[in-house]
Enzyme design. Structure first.
Site, short mmCIF file in Angstrom:
data_model
loop_
_atom_site.label_atom_id
_atom_site.label_comp_id
_atom_site.label_asym_id
_atom_site.label_seq_id
_atom_site.Cartn_x
_atom_site.Cartn_y
_atom_site.Cartn_z
N LYS A 80 0.84 -1.21 0.00
CA LYS A 80 0.00 0.00 0.00
C LYS A 80 0.87 1.25 0.00
O LYS A 80 1.87 1.32 0.74
CB LYS A 80 -0.89 -0.02 1.25
CG LYS A 80 -1.88 1.13 1.33
CD LYS A 80 -2.72 1.04 2.61
CE LYS A 80 -3.76 2.14 2.69
NZ LYS A 80 -4.54 2.08 3.96
N SER A 149 -9.34 2.30 2.56
CA SER A 149 -8.33 2.99 1.81
C SER A 149 -7.33 2.06 1.13
O SER A 149 -6.63 2.49 0.21
CB SER A 149 -7.56 3.92 2.74
OG SER A 149 -6.82 3.21 3.70
N SER A 173 -10.17 0.43 6.62
CA SER A 173 -9.38 0.48 5.38
C SER A 173 -8.86 -0.85 4.88
O SER A 173 -8.34 -0.92 3.77
CB SER A 173 -8.20 1.44 5.58
OG SER A 173 -8.66 2.77 5.53
#
Lengths: 429, 429
Positions: A80, A149, A173
């Site tokens: 990420k 996210s 997320s």
């Protein structure tokens, strides 16, 4: 051998066993990942930064002896884009950090690298792991959000582009995108993993997350991140003997199809002899949603300091969150911290025999469109309490769009939770 | 005007009031800091990296309008060298990171900079904020250790080189050097401040710390770091009505002169009508020392990942701590976390009316020599429990060498603790 189909069907440990057994080569698996990315990335948009196939294979071959002797064999990892990598940009989904090149790997990246993983690329994150979406689409239905996210990591796993990916969760997320895309997403107990080199959003809420295709893969990656003995042998599965059922309505809005999926899960569990106790929480779980928002607002504006001085480069929702935190009374923040801490005890005292909590991972299927990432409330209470959580995929609506249910464990009993998830997952698929 | 003497006697808020009142100029105060550094740095060795006077004044003058309108007016700040600064190296006291230039300021640095502080330099830290000392000597007695790991920040404050400095504490890294050097050192409640850009050592133990000459200065800096309304007006002081006394022996070894100082503090408090209750803890506080060590060992080797792959460049004690953490059973770590969490409740249930705990900040005066930084056990229990702590200086032994007593507050009640410390400090000086 049709490697595309193999990769579609194989989890990380299955790949590693196949390599060990001589069923396929590491390079074939790497190529299969790139084949899939070549075929799908233009539509899915999971990657923010990406090594080319040639660069990847060159890196693998340059140290092939090391990789062949390693645990992860040189297989590809997605990271990420709020987690620092020393050889790739980490831009956090924000123009403020365009071109930002960290000087070091985050500790989680360093450990997976040392175990033989190769960072294929950085996966799309929303702006600073908050709400504003990146380019990623839901691979299960391209007209829908992948959730956020950790949008790119969830999509890359669900779309079979890589066998392992790192994410993070402050609100929802990891669990929400995993639920929307139909991937396994695991959030560690608060404090469980080092967050060094992962950009912090809220110190009382941030957790590291993992995405994979099989629970045994999560167990393997977790062992590596904790520097514990790690094995690629199939792990044992076990059903919980008792689960606490938290219906979505105790947390917030939930769709009819999620209510159906939850009911179906209850029936499946009871058919296996699992005792299901309803968490009759009154308003207390809903209050945790508010406490979570308070804690997050207070802390985000004290972590994103430099960024808060450039409000014109922030999205509206993030600027509003920062404003909320700056104007918040400190007593509100401290009271929310205390409420959450006492909630941790209250929750399990409600049914001491319960092994885990079963509850919707999201309000329903992924919403249509790409302007938002869906509602996070289903994760906020457990995240505020710092509990380990895993999205168990498998359920779908009538059109085959994923519906995720999450299993919430007791603090620091992550290993037990993963064993239960192994038992549960075959029931849902 | 003899600015040296003024700086010796003035705290940060006193300086800021003097500037406001036209008693002296910012440049005179900056120059006084550099005069002191020029006179003493060769002996004290507080600084790892340092701006020259010319560079500093040029930076100040280039933005003088901003500084004149700011809260901190351009006054100098010392930053412990494990906290990232975008314009100065951050080497963490280790050859592994020689020449390491961060790309961003830590959030605490960004906030103090935005409030008008100027980073004068990076202060000496022990190797990765653990045991191996840097070059710093104790300004109160150069033949003694300044304590660690925030050695340079404590020495710079105690020796009047700067009016404010940042540190961090995982075991005893703020309170011990503050006690040894005779400075105010404050450690925030766990989670109180953003640690973004501060290099983590152990996520369940790390706290940000502040060094200053007056409690009101700590209150001002704390307000800036929390983005709360900040004032340079003299703060109100108040004595606690009841303190829980934890004699050094309940924690570990303590010297006869520290026993005398503790007794003297009790007499002084009782003379003011403060109720003193002995914490008759049996072995439980001592056990917290062991739990702290377990938690630290487990977590350090999972944060210092890349560094652990370069053991030949680590000191013996740090390599041993990493070895301890790597070979530790996970159950030991989890049990220590649980013991510490239950201890937090037990501690205050022992005497609910107590406002704070009074206890030695170190086993005695700073030990002779510079090969080690003294024993950390007096801080381990409170740090493990995540409580706010302040070293209250003022006591000395027969030779004038500092003896520190610490005041330990309730979690997240840092403001109350500082008010009590304001009341207490005049009694000790």
């Amino acid at each position: 051998m049709n490697t595309n189909i193999d990769v579609n069907q194989m989890g990380l440990c299955q790949m590693l066993r196949a390599i060990d057994e001589g069923v396929c080569t590491t390079e074939a698996l790497i190529n299969a990942c790139f084949d899939r990315i070549d075929a799908r990335e233009l539509e899915v948009g999971a990657w923010q930064v990406q090594r080319s196939r040639e660069e990847y294979l060159a890196a693998y071959r340059a140290q092939q002896d090391f990789y062949d002797a390693s645990l992860l064999k040189g297989l590809p990892l997605g990271v990420k884009d709020i987690i620092d990598t020393e050889e790739m940009l980490t831009e956090m989904g924000s123009p403020i950090h365009a071109g930002r090149q960290p000087i070091e790997d985050a500790s989680c990246v360093a450990l997976l690298r040392a175990a033989g993983g190769i960072v294929l690329g950085k996966t799309v994150t929303t702006e600073f792991a908050y709400f504003k979406p990146g380019k990623t689409k839901n691979p299960a239905d391209l007209s829908r959000t992948p959730g956020g996210s950790s949008s790119g990591s969830a999509a890359a796993i669900a779309d079979d582009m890589v066998p392992m990916a790192l994410g993070s969760q402050t609100a929802a997320s990891v669990i929400r995108p995993a639920a929307y895309c139909g991937a396994i997403g695991y959030v560690g107990s608060r404090g469980e993993f080092s967050l060094r080199g992962g950009q912090p959003l809220a110190q009382s809420l941030d957790s590291l997350g993992l995405f994979a295709r099989q629970i045994e893969d999560v167990q393997l990656l977790r062992a590596i991140l904790l520097r514990q003995p790690a094995s690629i042998a199939p792990a044992s599965a076990q059903l919980p003997s008792c689960v606490l059922l938290c219906r979505g309505e105790s947390v917030g809005e939930v769709s009819p199809e999620m209510q159906v999926a939850t009911e179906k899960a209850v029936v499946l569990l009871q058919a296996q002899g699992v005792k299901v106790i309803e968490l009759d929480a009154g308003e207390r779980i809903k209050e945790m949603v508010t406490h979570h928002i308070n804690i997050m607002a207070w802390e985000v504006c004290r972590n994103l300091v430099m960024e808060s001085f450039h409000k014109e480069q922030l999205s509206g929702p993030l600027a509003a969150l920062i404003e909320q935190g700056l104007s918040m009374d400190r007593a509100t923040y401290v009271a929310s911290l205390a409420a959450v801490e006492s909630g941790r005890e209250w929750l399990w005292s409600f049914a001491p025999e319960a092994d885990a909590i079963l509850t919707p991972a999201a309000p329903g299927i992924a919403p249509l469109g790409h302007e938002a990432t869906g509602a996070p409330h289903m994760s906020r209470p457990w995240q505020a309490m710092g509990l380990p959580v895993i999205n168990v995929p498998g359920m779908v609506d009538d059109n085959g769009v994923p519906l995720g249910l999450q299993l919430v464990g007791k603090a620091r009993q992550d290993d037990t939770l993963l064993t239960y998830a192994s038992g549960l997952m075959p029931l849902f698929v």
